[in-house]
Scaffold this active site. Sequence first.
Site, PDB file in Angstrom:
ATOM      1  N   LYS A  24     -59.718  43.871  26.421  1.00 63.54           N
ATOM      2  CA  LYS A  24     -61.088  43.528  26.088  1.00 63.54           C
ATOM      3  C   LYS A  24     -61.704  42.753  27.258  1.00 63.54           C
ATOM      4  O   LYS A  24     -61.353  41.606  27.477  1.00 63.54           O
ATOM      5  CB  LYS A  24     -61.135  42.668  24.825  1.00 63.54           C
ATOM      6  CG  LYS A  24     -60.867  43.474  23.554  1.00 63.54           C
ATOM      7  CD  LYS A  24     -60.941  42.597  22.322  1.00 63.54           C
ATOM      8  CE  LYS A  24     -62.322  42.100  22.035  1.00 63.54           C
ATOM      9  NZ  LYS A  24     -63.287  43.136  21.665  1.00 63.54           N
ATOM     10  N   ASP A  51     -65.930  38.488  24.370  1.00 64.90           N
ATOM     11  CA  ASP A  51     -65.893  38.818  22.957  1.00 64.90           C
ATOM     12  C   ASP A  51     -64.448  38.789  22.452  1.00 64.90           C
ATOM     13  O   ASP A  51     -63.575  39.436  23.004  1.00 64.90           O
ATOM     14  CB  ASP A  51     -66.538  40.203  22.793  1.00 64.90           C
ATOM     15  CG  ASP A  51     -66.077  40.937  21.577  1.00 64.90           C
ATOM     16  OD1 ASP A  51     -65.929  40.283  20.528  1.00 64.90           O
ATOM     17  OD2 ASP A  51     -65.870  42.159  21.663  1.00 64.90           O
ATOM     18  N   TYR A  95     -63.979  33.558   6.035  1.00 65.08           N
ATOM     19  CA  TYR A  95     -64.829  34.674   6.439  1.00 65.08           C
ATOM     20  C   TYR A  95     -64.124  35.628   7.402  1.00 65.08           C
ATOM     21  O   TYR A  95     -64.013  36.827   7.168  1.00 65.08           O
ATOM     22  CB  TYR A  95     -66.103  34.144   7.123  1.00 65.08           C
ATOM     23  CG  TYR A  95     -67.022  35.261   7.511  1.00 65.08           C
ATOM     24  CD1 TYR A  95     -67.926  35.775   6.599  1.00 65.08           C
ATOM     25  CD2 TYR A  95     -66.932  35.872   8.765  1.00 65.08           C
ATOM     26  CE1 TYR A  95     -68.721  36.849   6.926  1.00 65.08           C
ATOM     27  CE2 TYR A  95     -67.720  36.944   9.105  1.00 65.08           C
ATOM     28  CZ  TYR A  95     -68.616  37.427   8.185  1.00 65.08           C
ATOM     29  OH  TYR A  95     -69.391  38.499   8.491  1.00 65.08           O
ATOM     30  N   HIS A  96     -63.631  35.064   8.483  1.00 64.63           N
ATOM     31  CA  HIS A  96     -63.088  35.904   9.551  1.00 64.63           C
ATOM     32  C   HIS A  96     -61.731  36.463   9.187  1.00 64.63           C
ATOM     33  O   HIS A  96     -61.292  37.456   9.736  1.00 64.63           O
ATOM     34  CB  HIS A  96     -63.038  35.114  10.847  1.00 64.63           C
ATOM     35  CG  HIS A  96     -64.328  34.400  11.102  1.00 64.63           C
ATOM     36  ND1 HIS A  96     -64.578  33.153  10.584  1.00 64.63           N
ATOM     37  CD2 HIS A  96     -65.441  34.798  11.752  1.00 64.63           C
ATOM     38  CE1 HIS A  96     -65.806  32.793  10.926  1.00 64.63           C
ATOM     39  NE2 HIS A  96     -66.351  33.758  11.628  1.00 64.63           N
ATOM     40  N   TYR A 122     -78.268  33.755  10.242  1.00 64.02           N
ATOM     41  CA  TYR A 122     -77.457  33.495  11.441  1.00 64.02           C
ATOM     42  C   TYR A 122     -78.160  34.148  12.620  1.00 64.02           C
ATOM     43  O   TYR A 122     -78.233  35.370  12.702  1.00 64.02           O
ATOM     44  CB  TYR A 122     -76.072  34.101  11.226  1.00 64.02           C
ATOM     45  CG  TYR A 122     -75.096  33.902  12.365  1.00 64.02           C
ATOM     46  CD1 TYR A 122     -74.827  32.639  12.866  1.00 64.02           C
ATOM     47  CD2 TYR A 122     -74.428  34.992  12.931  1.00 64.02           C
ATOM     48  CE1 TYR A 122     -73.915  32.460  13.897  1.00 64.02           C
ATOM     49  CE2 TYR A 122     -73.514  34.813  13.961  1.00 64.02           C
ATOM     50  CZ  TYR A 122     -73.264  33.538  14.439  1.00 64.02           C
ATOM     51  OH  TYR A 122     -72.364  33.365  15.454  1.00 64.02           O
TER      52      TYR A 122
END
Lengths: 336, 675
Positions: B538, B542, B172-173, B18
């Site tokens: 944040k 992101d 995955y996340h 990746y």
Amino acid sequence: MTVKPPDIKLDEILKGEKVAVAQALNLLEDKKPSSLARRVKLVETLSLNAKPERHIIGITGPPGVGKSTLLSRIIPVYRDQKKSIGIITVDPSSKMSGGALLGDRTRISYDPKDADIFIRSMAAGYHLGGLAWRTRQCLTLFESIYDRIIIETVGVGQSETEIEDVVDTVVFVVQPGSGDVLQFMKAGIMEIPHILVMNKADRKTLAEKSKNDLEAVASIANTDMEEWNLALTMTSALEGWGVDALVTAIEKHGLYLNERNISEKRRQNRIKWVHMIFRERFGSFGVDMLGGEKNILRLLKYADIINPFEEVQTLEKMLWKAISDSRLAASASSAI
Amino acid sequence: MEKKVNQIKDKPWLMRTYSGYASAKESNNLYRGNMAKGQTGLSIAFDLPTQTGYDSDHILAHGEVGKLGVPMRNYEDMEVLFDQIPMEKINTSMTINAPTAWVLALYIATAKKQGADISGLRGTIQNDILKEYLSRGTYIFPPKPSMRLTADVISYAVNNIPKWNPINICSYHLQESGATPVQELAYTLANAMTVLDSVKERDDVRPEDFPKVVGRISFFLNAGIRFVEEICKVRVFTKMWDRICRDHYGVEDPKLRKFRYGVQVNSLGLTERQPENNIARIIYEFLSVVLSKNARARSIQLPAWNEAFGLPRKWDQQWSLRLQQIMAFETDLLEYDDIFEGSEVISKKEKELAEEAEAELKMIMEMGGAIEALENGYMKRNLVKSNAKRLREIETGKRIVAGVNKFIEGEPSPLTENTAQSFLTVDDAVEAQQISSLKRFRKSRDPNKVTFALDHLRESIMAQENIMVASIKCAEAGVTTGEWADTLRDVFGEYRAPTGISGVLIGKLDNDNVLRLRAKIQQLNEALGRNLKLLIGKPGLDGHSNGAEQIAVKAREVGMEVVYEGIRLTPEKIAESALQEGVHVVGLSILSGSHLSLVPEVIGCMKQRGLESIPIVMGGIIPKQDIPKMDLNIIRRVYAPKDFDLNKIMNEITDVVAHANNIELSVTEDNTGDS
């Protein structure tokens, strides 16, 4: 010791300059005994400067029905009409830790450069009734600055009715399938709001089903209440429709109130505020000593309440007198 | 189960890395180098502005351009990215979600230009929007239109690029957000079913083609360190998916029911302390997705040992690629049939996971499916809860992390002797270069064609046409990523997902540290006159919000009032909220590496509002040598993922606020956590 508090600049506050407004809010929320005198003085000054054209709106309803998202949609409608907005959102505090998560801001979008909008989140703390103890003080501030003031709070039923004693217009938000809440209203367990909104109406089938419940509530409301017909609106905050109609309904209720005696309703609300402060300080014992809630409200009936804290002081004097009278009576009876 | 008797060696999986950074040109160079080293597929990382649909010169893109991936603004970038890489032959994986249709359109337009037969294109595009709301945070539009885009891409792919996997549904996340194996199974499969259901409803997919759609659904999994459980998890995935496809969707061909998945092993568990240990973690995690022949990954990308503190260099990526090559070509793994068939221990664990996952899946589907469970916050709330539990276990030492909460004594690592050179940094000049190349591009194109293509895009969205066709036309006309996404924003609106933090209950079993902290905060509250109020936000693009969420949950647990602002905020928005909310301290979380440009901006915006006396604490992936570059009179603490002791962090935040307000606290000071 602690940092010196900033000066409160009234002219800047009234112009809505955000730094001054924020400092005023910080003072209004300040519980330190050393700040009390300044706080009381500020409330009094602000009360004398309330904007005549203001309209105070309460948005309430069960958690998760999309109140904040709806609010986010209401903001641009008012801003397009060039109306300034002050928003207070109240979230519950953890009984365990006293901490709170104030997460409404994540869902409310606004332009940080816009000088005519101000959003303050607060935790309800241990105060009963769904609002924070300082909500009314902050409201007094916003009443002197903004055209529209919106208080958003969680409300689910019996105990959460304080909002009605604070605002002009109560908007209750439900979502398709909120049968319980509507049953509460029908059964009279819960006050009927001025405007009932079914949000998430994009869930069409479910929304259609629940509409019957809404209409049932409306038919009860519209026979019970005087001239105001409960307004029903369907919105989808997510897809952004129905919001104009909601704002129109809110404004219509504002006009309705203006044609009647809105200042009397607001004076009554401030009387309840005095009672609330008194109860928080002296508990039900204090209230009972003055002949119960009804009697307190009667005592205040004609008071033109500029400074609720002063009225509390008056009540407090009456309380001490009542206590000493009852002691006298007690010793007199024991003497016999 | 069919048993193969022959001992023909199994084909190795696709090996990817990746990667992508700085610019299309740099990334092209990197890809060609990796392929020369034996990498067999590409895995493209896009920068955050691309992932969230902004051009490099958008205000929110500032500081993020080319940081975490390649900027992809228009067909020119795609052409440069695939310079001398034949798209007809290569197998490409693209991690992109909200703008999937757009990036795929750029890919197809470029492949056409290369002269490729597009029906032969191979690869996958992530296109899994549901998990973005739950975890990764790069969503743009509300769930319903997002699902439509997902389905548009799938239906286009099935009809036009039949070898392409038009979605990989990600567990995955979810694992990175704290999901347990059961939650991973249930939520991922619920997401997959919701996607299939939304394709099924459409009239552009003929019922007889539906099994083909099912056959194109692929998955993207994570592999954690508890590798025996993970082995069972992937086996259960295979079996449950087969059952769902057969019983629920009536797919008869077993090939179309295969659970096809790619993997990136867990990056969350990689540590900054003693980072060489990460190689062992990567290998053990990797084992769990290759050992079972019947449930083996189709493609694998391994993280690099140094990912916990910076971007991997070419050499770091090479090391991870070699791990794969040694497994596939040196060991005898591929010579055997499934080595776990018949194991009682494995099948018992499988049964246990399957039963729990089935029950959870059933509940979500009865609730109304993944979209409902998402909108009402059910899934997110449970993830935040599981993550809080996991962190607490690390904090209390119940879960051992070598070199972090146990076996801490160690020799200095020669790998990190020269910290500044042990990872890659993207030159700050990149952003300016990318902006100027974008401006040049905008000038070079035919504005009429662009306007026409964008109008057509809008019309075809309104007309409920498949967005791919108009998007490919936009790509060819020279539309940019920001323009394409703005058109959709205009039609669909933008969305803020549930944060999940408010539903997390505070545990009754408070330990002494928490009680002491509460007392200390109570004392501070009295001195301040108002309750300690903390703003968490944040800045930048992101969307990895797990850390910020956990801090928020913890802060409430110890008695702070937390204004949680969420993700994707401009510095100005953060400063404005700090002002309006009257907070005592601001917490920033930045994981994208853009702290050196974002933090000074936040400070600047706060100063403009007279908030210079409000301290800031921050968390994220902040290299040590960057800390002195920030204004440390205002930035009072900087936390890294290695700072797992949340009580200690809370204690320090309390001290920071007390100090900033000249308050001395008398509560005992030994409440600095469990370790």
